[in-house]
Design a protein around this motif. Structure first.
Motif, PDB file in Angstrom:
ATOM      1  N   ASP B 200       0.850  -1.194   0.000  1.00 12.84           N
ATOM      2  CA  ASP B 200       0.000   0.000   0.000  1.00 12.84           C
ATOM      3  C   ASP B 200       0.880   1.237   0.000  1.00 12.84           C
ATOM      4  O   ASP B 200       0.548   2.255  -0.587  1.00 12.84           O
ATOM      5  N   SER B 201       1.987   1.126   0.718  1.00 11.45           N
ATOM      6  CA  SER B 201       2.912   2.265   0.760  1.00 11.45           C
ATOM      7  C   SER B 201       4.334   1.732   0.624  1.00 11.45           C
ATOM      8  O   SER B 201       4.575   0.541   0.845  1.00 11.45           O
ATOM      9  N   VAL B 202       5.223   2.625   0.231  1.00 17.22           N
ATOM     10  CA  VAL B 202       6.625   2.202   0.076  1.00 17.22           C
ATOM     11  C   VAL B 202       7.564   3.240   0.688  1.00 17.22           C
ATOM     12  O   VAL B 202       7.239   4.434   0.743  1.00 17.22           O
ATOM     13  N   THR B 203       8.688   2.742   1.144  1.00 21.34           N
ATOM     14  CA  THR B 203       9.750   3.619   1.645  1.00 21.34           C
ATOM     15  C   THR B 203      11.037   3.218   0.940  1.00 21.34           C
ATOM     16  O   THR B 203      11.408   2.039   0.968  1.00 21.34           O
ATOM     17  N   PHE B 204      11.658   4.189   0.279  1.00 22.52           N
ATOM     18  CA  PHE B 204      12.928   3.923  -0.387  1.00 22.52           C
ATOM     19  C   PHE B 204      14.050   4.394   0.526  1.00 22.52           C
ATOM     20  O   PHE B 204      13.980   5.495   1.088  1.00 22.52           O
ATOM     21  N   ILE B 205      15.077   3.593   0.602  1.00 24.62           N
ATOM     22  CA  ILE B 205      16.227   3.954   1.435  1.00 24.62           C
ATOM     23  C   ILE B 205      17.488   3.661   0.631  1.00 24.62           C
ATOM     24  O   ILE B 205      17.536   2.684  -0.139  1.00 24.62           O
ATOM     25  N   ASP B 206      18.479   4.512   0.780  1.00 30.59           N
ATOM     26  CA  ASP B 206      19.762   4.253   0.107  1.00 30.59           C
ATOM     27  C   ASP B 206      20.904   4.818   0.934  1.00 30.59           C
ATOM     28  O   ASP B 206      20.840   5.955   1.391  1.00 30.59           O
ATOM     29  N   ARG B 207      21.930   4.036   1.094  1.00 22.70           N
ATOM     30  CA  ARG B 207      23.126   4.408   1.870  1.00 22.70           C
ATOM     31  C   ARG B 207      22.744   5.028   3.210  1.00 22.70           C
ATOM     32  O   ARG B 207      23.289   6.049   3.624  1.00 22.70           O
ATOM     33  N   GLY B 208      21.762   4.439   3.847  1.00 21.05           N
ATOM     34  CA  GLY B 208      21.360   4.890   5.179  1.00 21.05           C
ATOM     35  C   GLY B 208      20.456   6.095   5.203  1.00 21.05           C
ATOM     36  O   GLY B 208      20.087   6.575   6.268  1.00 21.05           O
ATOM     37  N   LYS B 209      20.115   6.620   4.022  1.00 18.78           N
ATOM     38  CA  LYS B 209      19.252   7.809   3.991  1.00 18.78           C
ATOM     39  C   LYS B 209      17.908   7.483   3.361  1.00 18.78           C
ATOM     40  O   LYS B 209      17.843   6.696   2.403  1.00 18.78           O
TER      41      LYS B 209
END
Lengths: 260, 292
Positions: B200-209
């Motif tokens: 339903d929802s998404v959270t993108f994360i990269d290199r700790g951010k």
């Protein structure tokens, strides 16, 4: 209560093979010991070793004494193998259960507690089955079980506990949880280091005896060792409690540090 | 205890040598599926382990099922289930053995539910786990996770390495699990197609951010890829796009506000995009322009 029962059952399942192997080794050495004792009293060993005067010559004079102790302590050594909990700790690490266990409503103390409860049960079982063996062996050898025998068994158990504690101390120092070859070597090295001065002292005790009188040297050494053991016997039970508690807390520290 | 969000993370920070999880904040609404996306090493596992209190955090607040993740750790863990990418049970055990263990550990363990999952997944009860295939192992882990009425299911790369048939079967199970409105899922993965199906929802994360977090449909609707010539690309202001992939024929430009960009650059054709493309363009955000 249910939780601890489940954890205990899990630990038992993990250690089942080791316990079975240890019990088989115990049973085999026990039966061998009984047969050897019967044989030296009334069987082929007696016929083969006694001279024409009906006496045991030379070193064979002490053979029945050596067999008596071997029939008691070789099986004891085999059965003590079942009390080591390090295998279960390593297995949890390797399978990923240790990490998964942190997602369960189970604390590290509960999880480790189950391993140590099983260890206590194993030690009690080892003590009981060996006392049973001691009784049979004493009957076969026409001797009586004394406090010396019981304390010597406790000493063996304590040496095994100390070995585990040294291993844990090495792992703690090395900042790891995984049982390593280095930790095994370290636990052996500690015993070697402790034993060298002791055996030097034993050697000094027999230095006055003629070099070719091996039997007298052996008796003298055994006498000194027995006296030394008697001196430490009063501390056997407290030492066992300290070693068990020390092992548990050191293990808990290792687990908790790894969690950080 | 009533709660609005199954998971609430505020300014979660964790420092390692060479890696920092930098003030991560997001919520998983009760009754929803949150896809937690990022490439390997982005910080997904660190975030999940932090919220499970497997590793201590340096700062930040975490609430799970409305409870503090440290103070009420035990109560939380009775009501959640965690699935890892590898089965964490020793090979010598059987499914029946695991049921016996979990029955003692979870107060709300339901043996009938577990049995029904075993039947449904066609998992043998008395066969040693060591003889299971990877798919069977994952199914067993999921059967265990869903048999104590967990209100929150946390999955760390659980579908990685599974074949499409097993993955699809497992995703169907998750959809059934979500029919109960009290149930929520936090699912970390780098297989975005799975999340596109159920999240339903998404959270993108990269290199700790944290790169982007929100409803999946909103994110897919607001983002788009404009395909244009090099000359047209030169006219787009850098602030108007996330990043651009250059090739010999032109450029593909990821924009995060399609409507505004369409107004600003009339005539620009902006295509729909996927979560995977969004992840790729956000990961290359720092480079702004990158070649393939």
């Amino acid at each position: 209560m249910n939780k601890m029962k489940a954890l205990l059952w899990r630990e038992y399942m993990l250690g089942r093979k080791k316990i079975l192997f240890s019990l088989i080794a115990f049973a085999m050495t026990t039966v061998l010991g009984w047969l050897a004792l019967i044989s030296i009293k009334h069987g082929n060993l007696e016929t083969a070793l006694k001279n024409v005067d009906g006496e045991f010559p030379g070193m064979t004079k002490v053979l029945d004494e050596l067999l008596y102790y071997a029939a008691m302590y070789v099986p004891a050594f085999m059965s003590i193998m079942m009390t080591d909990e390090n295998g279960a700790v390593s297995s949890d690490l390797k399978s990923g259960w240790k990490l998964f266990g942190r997602t369960l409503p189970v604390t590290a103390a509960e999880s480790l507690g189950a391993k140590y409860i099983l260890k206590v049960i194993s030690i009690a079982a080892v003590f009981l089955v060996n006392m049973g063996n001691f009784a049979v062996v004493s009957l076969l050898a026409d001797k009586e079980i004394t406090a010396f025998h019981v304390n010597a068994l406790l000493l063996l158990i304590n040496i095994s506990l100390l070995s585990g504690l040294v291993k844990d101390a090495v792992l703690y120092r090395a900042k790891t949880e995984k049982e390593t070859f280095f930790a095994e070597i370290a636990s052996i090295a500690v015993f070697v280091i402790l034993c060298i001065p002791y055996f030097r002292r034993l050697n000094r005790n027999v230095s006055g005896i003629a070099a070719n009188d091996n039997l007298q040297s052996l008796f003298k050494m055994m006498g000194v060792m027995a006296d030394d053991m008697k001196r430490i016997f009063p501390f056997m039970l407290p030492a066992m409690l300290v070693l068990m508690a020390g092992g548990y807390f050191l293990h808990l520290m290792i687990v908790r540090r790894a969690e950080k | 205890m009533s709660y609005e969000n199954a998971v609430e993370i505020r300014d979660l920070t964790k420092n390692y040598d060479g890696f920092t999880l930098d003030k991560i904040s997001f919520n998983v609404a009760k009754g929803s599926v949150m896809g937690f996306i990022g490439q390997n090493g982005a910080g997904k596992t660190t975030t999940i382990r932090s919220l499970l209190n497997i590793i201590p955090v340096d700062s930040g607040e975490i609430h799970i099922l409305g409870m503090d993740h440290i103070k009420e750790e035990k109560a939380i863990k009775e009501r959640i289930a965690v699935v890892f990418d590898e089965l964490p049970f020793q090979d010598i055990f059987t499914a029946a053995n695991m049921a016996k263990i979990f029955k003692g550990i979870y107060p709300r363990w339901n043996g009938e539910t577990f049995e029904s999952y075993l039947d449904r997944f066609q998992l043998p009860r008395r066969k040693k786990i060591g003889q299971f295939s990877k798919g069977m192992k994952m199914k067993l882990q999921i059967a265990c996770a869903l048999s104590h009425d967990a209100e929150l299911l946390i999955m760390d790369e659980a579908t990685t390495g599974l074949d499409p048939v097993v993955r699809s079967e497992i995703l169907d199970i998750f959809l059934e699990y979500l029919e109960n409105e009290e149930h929520s899922i936090l699912m970390s993965s780098h297989i975005t197609s799975d999340l596109e199906k159920i999240a339903d929802s998404v959270t993108f994360i990269d290199r700790g951010k944290l790169l982007v977090s929100g409803y999946k449909d909103d994110i897919l609707e607001s983002h788009g890829v404009a395909k244009c010539s090099r000359r047209d690309f030169m006219e787009i202001e850098p602030a108007d796009y996330v990043s651009a992939r250059l090739n010999d024929f032109g450029a593909e430009v990821m924009v995060s506000d399609r409507a505004a960009i369409s107004r600003k650059y009339p005539g620009m054709v902006i295509d729909n995009t996927t979560l995977e493309e969004i992840m790729v363009f956000y990961v290359n955000k720092g480079k702004k322009e990158w070649r393939i």
